[in-house]
Scaffold this active site. Structure first.
Site, PDB file in Angstrom:
ATOM      1  N   LYS A  52       0.840  -1.209   0.000  1.00 50.48           N
ATOM      2  CA  LYS A  52       0.000   0.000   0.000  1.00 50.48           C
ATOM      3  C   LYS A  52       0.870   1.252   0.000  1.00 50.48           C
ATOM      4  CE  LYS A  52      -3.859  -2.478   1.940  1.00 50.48           C
ATOM      5  NZ  LYS A  52      -4.605  -2.949   3.096  1.00 50.48           N
ATOM      6  N   GLN A  96      -4.972  -1.780   9.284  1.00 52.06           N
ATOM      7  CA  GLN A  96      -4.834  -3.118   8.698  1.00 52.06           C
ATOM      8  C   GLN A  96      -5.448  -4.168   9.626  1.00 52.06           C
ATOM      9  OE1 GLN A  96      -3.417  -3.641   5.534  1.00 52.06           O
ATOM     10  NE2 GLN A  96      -4.279  -5.669   5.825  1.00 52.06           N
ATOM     11  N   ASP A 119     -11.454   2.345   3.316  1.00 55.72           N
ATOM     12  CA  ASP A 119     -11.797   0.923   3.176  1.00 55.72           C
ATOM     13  C   ASP A 119     -13.310   0.742   3.025  1.00 55.72           C
ATOM     14  OD1 ASP A 119      -9.593  -0.768   3.121  1.00 55.72           O
ATOM     15  OD2 ASP A 119      -9.329  -0.749   5.302  1.00 55.72           O
TER      16      ASP A 119
END
Ligand code: NAD
Length: 284
Positions: A52, A96, A119
């Site tokens: 990422k 995460q 997200d």
């Protein structure tokens, strides 16, 4: 013989578009910024976070990594999210998952500002997706839709079967297919007539998490098959939820693993971060 839908190619195109849009934003003095939080030392999470960060650098975003020790408390993590929610240079915040067991994932997701929730896991964003009025789409299902579009496949009126009902893949995937007028069935671990349902699908999405789970006898001749799974086979080789060797001859289109849905997820994260930066700067 199926046409292979290449996530490598499609994701490269998405990233190139994001990069061009980022250059435009920079002329206005705006550089999109993504904060990535990682708690503990899970090796798979480390790889994802590194990818990422690299993707951010490639498209011209600023990224900040917050690597916290496994024993970080809930209060410490929430305090960091609060700081990032208020930080103007940060447009997107990503924590995460999975988190270490003592941390409350739900509370962490709820703490991220919905406008920075790239997200799209926050309940307010999930609700917006449900009613079709959203800023962000969850990266993996959005990536699958991008692959479908890239191949020129029209979902409208098609019979779509999604295997898997997780909050991050299966459920939103079904909703996105429904938004495009697919007739959608969600299958899961308690589904009784799985083979019958799957073999009726014009579009079959596998998000099960079981290596080579979808066999040829579960697939209709000419179906479009999208494989979200990332697994290891008996030899430790990366494979999907679809038995590619068996299914490919029957399908009209299929995504490979690796090189299918996988690369799309990060590309869509970049797209969401760009959108977040635009929204937060009043550009639509
Ligand atoms: P999950 O474990 O949360 O969900 C799996 C789903 O499969 C469940 O809803 C369950 O009901 C269903 N299932 C399990 N066994 C079944 C069976 N025998 N028959 C029918 N349904 C069954 O997993 P997830 O987070 O949704 O991920 C699914 C897969 O996608 C995993 O392989 C994961 O690694 C992969 N994944 C890939 C990406 C990507 O970027 N490509 C992103 C997220 C997840």
């Amino acid at each position: 013989m199926a046409i292979i839908i290449s996530g490598k190619e499609v994701s490269a195109n998405v990233r190139a578009e994001v990069k061009a849009a980022c250059e435009q934003l920079r002329t206005k003095g705006i550089t999109p910024g993504l904060a990535v939080i990682i708690v503990g030392d899970d090796p798979a999470s480390r790889v994802y976070v590194n990818n990422k960060k690299k993707a951010c650098a490639d498209v011209g975003f600023v990224s900040e990594e917050y690597a916290l020790p496994a024993e970080t408390t809930q209060e410490e993590l929430l305090a960091l999210i609060d700081t990032l929610n208020r930080k103007p240079e940060i447009n997107g915040i990503l924590c995460q998952l999975p988190l270490p067991k003592h941390l409350d994932e739900k509370a962490v997701i709820n703490a991220i500002s919905p406008l920075k929730d790239v997200d799209a896991f926050h309940p307010s964003n999930v609700g917006r997706i449900m009613i079709g009025d959203y800023h962000f789409l969850p990266c993996t299902p959005a990536g699958v839709m991008e692959l479908i579009h890239s191949a020129g496949i029209d979902v409208s009126g098609k019979s779509c079967v999604v295997i898997g009902r997780s909050n991050i893949v299966g459920k939103p995937m079904a909703m996105l297919l429904l938004h495009e007028n697919g007739t959608v069935t969600i299958c899961h671990s308690r589904t009784r007539n799985l083979k019958e349902l799957c073999s009726s699908a014009d579009i079959l999405v596998a998000a099960v998490g079981r290596p080579k789970f979808v066999k040829a006898d579960m697939v209709k001749e000419g179906a479009v098959v999208l494989d979200v799974g990332i697994n290891r086979d008996e030899n430790g080789k990366l494979c999907g939820d679809v038995d590619f060797a068996e299914v490919e001859p029957k399908a009209s289109y299929i995504t490979p693993v690796p090189g299918g849905v996988g690369p799309m997820t990060i590309a869509m994260l970049m797209k969401n971060t760009l959108k977040a930066a635009m929204l937060q700067n009043g550009i639509d």
